[in-house]
Scaffold this active site. Sequence first.
Site, PDB file in Angstrom:
ATOM      1  N   GLN A  97       0.799  -1.220   0.000  1.00 19.00           N
ATOM      2  CA  GLN A  97       0.000   0.000   0.000  1.00 19.00           C
ATOM      3  C   GLN A  97       0.837   1.277   0.000  1.00 19.00           C
ATOM      4  O   GLN A  97       0.361   2.330  -0.412  1.00 19.00           O
ATOM      5  CB  GLN A  97      -0.937   0.013   1.220  1.00 19.00           C
ATOM      6  CG  GLN A  97      -2.054  -0.996   1.140  1.00 19.00           C
ATOM      7  CD  GLN A  97      -3.016  -0.738  -0.012  1.00 19.00           C
ATOM      8  OE1 GLN A  97      -3.149   0.386  -0.501  1.00 19.00           O
ATOM      9  NE2 GLN A  97      -3.683  -1.787  -0.463  1.00 19.00           N
TER      10      GLN A  97
ATOM     11  N   HIS B 151      -0.046  -3.840  -9.173  1.00 16.60           N
ATOM     12  CA  HIS B 151      -1.373  -3.287  -9.465  1.00 16.60           C
ATOM     13  C   HIS B 151      -1.843  -2.309  -8.388  1.00 16.60           C
ATOM     14  O   HIS B 151      -2.832  -1.606  -8.571  1.00 16.60           O
ATOM     15  CB  HIS B 151      -2.393  -4.409  -9.668  1.00 16.60           C
ATOM     16  CG  HIS B 151      -2.786  -5.130  -8.419  1.00 16.60           C
ATOM     17  ND1 HIS B 151      -3.955  -4.865  -7.753  1.00 16.60           N
ATOM     18  CD2 HIS B 151      -2.176  -6.117  -7.725  1.00 16.60           C
ATOM     19  CE1 HIS B 151      -4.048  -5.661  -6.698  1.00 16.60           C
ATOM     20  NE2 HIS B 151      -2.995  -6.426  -6.664  1.00 16.60           N
TER      21      HIS B 151
ATOM     22  N   CYS C 140     -21.273  -7.334   6.518  1.00 20.94           N
ATOM     23  CA  CYS C 140     -22.473  -7.442   5.683  1.00 20.94           C
ATOM     24  C   CYS C 140     -22.135  -7.581   4.207  1.00 20.94           C
ATOM     25  O   CYS C 140     -22.994  -7.910   3.404  1.00 20.94           O
ATOM     26  CB  CYS C 140     -23.353  -6.214   5.877  1.00 20.94           C
ATOM     27  SG  CYS C 140     -23.827  -5.918   7.588  1.00 20.94           S
TER      28      CYS C 140
END
Length: 459
Positions: free
Chosen positions: A177, A196, A320
Amino acid sequence: MPYFDAASSAPLHPVARQALQASLDEGWADPARLYREGRRARLLLDAAREAAAEAVGCRPDELSFTSSGTRAVHSGIYGSLSGRRRVGRHLAVSAVEHSSVLHSAASHEADGGAVTEVAVDRTGRVSPDAYAAALRPHTALACLQSANHEVGTLQPVAEVAEACRAAGVPLLVDAAQSLAWGPVEGAWSILAASAHKWGGPAGVGLLAVRKGVRFAPQGPADERESGRAAGFENIPAIVAAAASLRAVRAEAEAESARLRGLVERIRTRVVELVPDVEVVGDPVRRLPHLVTFSCLYVDGETLLHELDRAEFSVSSGSSCTSSTLTPSHVLRAMGVLSEGNVRVSLPLGTAAEEVDRFLDVLPGVVASVRTKLGAPVATAGPADAEEFVVDSLGRLCPIPVIELAKAIGNVPVGGVVTVLADDEAARLDIPAWCEMRGQEYLGEHPAEGGTAYRVRRVS
């Protein structure tokens, strides 16, 4: 359509596209061959290695190209553990590492090794002292990401590397990152990254192993990439990866300042525009382009779908949105709210107007989702019942928290609400709700069919 998920995969950089197209014509031959086409391919590969090594801050002969960042992490961990097997089989990792690190740790533990997970604070940052205390005389390897992929918190790599150096333990850094923004500081031993993430093509990873680090590549021997990455090198993709890394580094200082300003606008405005929101991650020591926040009483999957309908592509660590229906291990380790989680990670070149439009759209989207779920709009007044039980068994997040918020008004100050739930996210979200709403979390205990969570009303 604004794409705000660069932490997952950044759009292909224009320089990468140009380099890829050019090297498809020049870099197709076997670089191990001595004829003209092979020598040309070797020159391209060597130039790419030198450029990438310069960006990483290592020697070219210390750097290998792998088929992905995940492969670089796996090879780095297994190679180091094998090379230092005589020292011991203990592995230290932080609790918020990328899944590629934690899966490797789980595999190592299943094979009889020992693993220590170092806890993080509420911002997602490890303490250098706590990490140093986790090291043992038989520790073979330590792992620490340079920056977290979900909340953007920067880790104290230099301090932990110094503690590892003093203990004689190599440190592997997952720099996926952060590498676009600059080299990793400190005396790290092994580094892994993925193209990427900075706008290079998918399918190219970097693995740097410092000279002097005991390292034994796993799997059948191969003569390519110092034996650390078997198979024919994808030279066009490697060239494009190195070229784009150099390009984003040239833009990093200016883009970092600009994107940091846009992210700060989101961090500040989202809590003003949307009620019951928790912005998570370190507010200062963080990546410049990433911000994460969680919204109470919101179904994360529905929220992401509605934002997609509004033409915004964002990500989430909410349970969720997960096929396993368990909250993000990063948010769980931090002890912060996981429901309704949104991660915004801005790619290079993001316009201020796109961020402003996102902030215009977000409040209405959140309010619409809350209305559909029947979220409370106000706290009920005092009541007489000293105890109140909410049965949310069989119901998924954020319903248990919504029902708790409604029920808290059914008991007087000092009264207790017990929530029965079997959704794993409740274990994280109910304590987080208590902290956000100023109520007292009394703990949990097993109950028939699930778990009972007890909350005392304070105000």
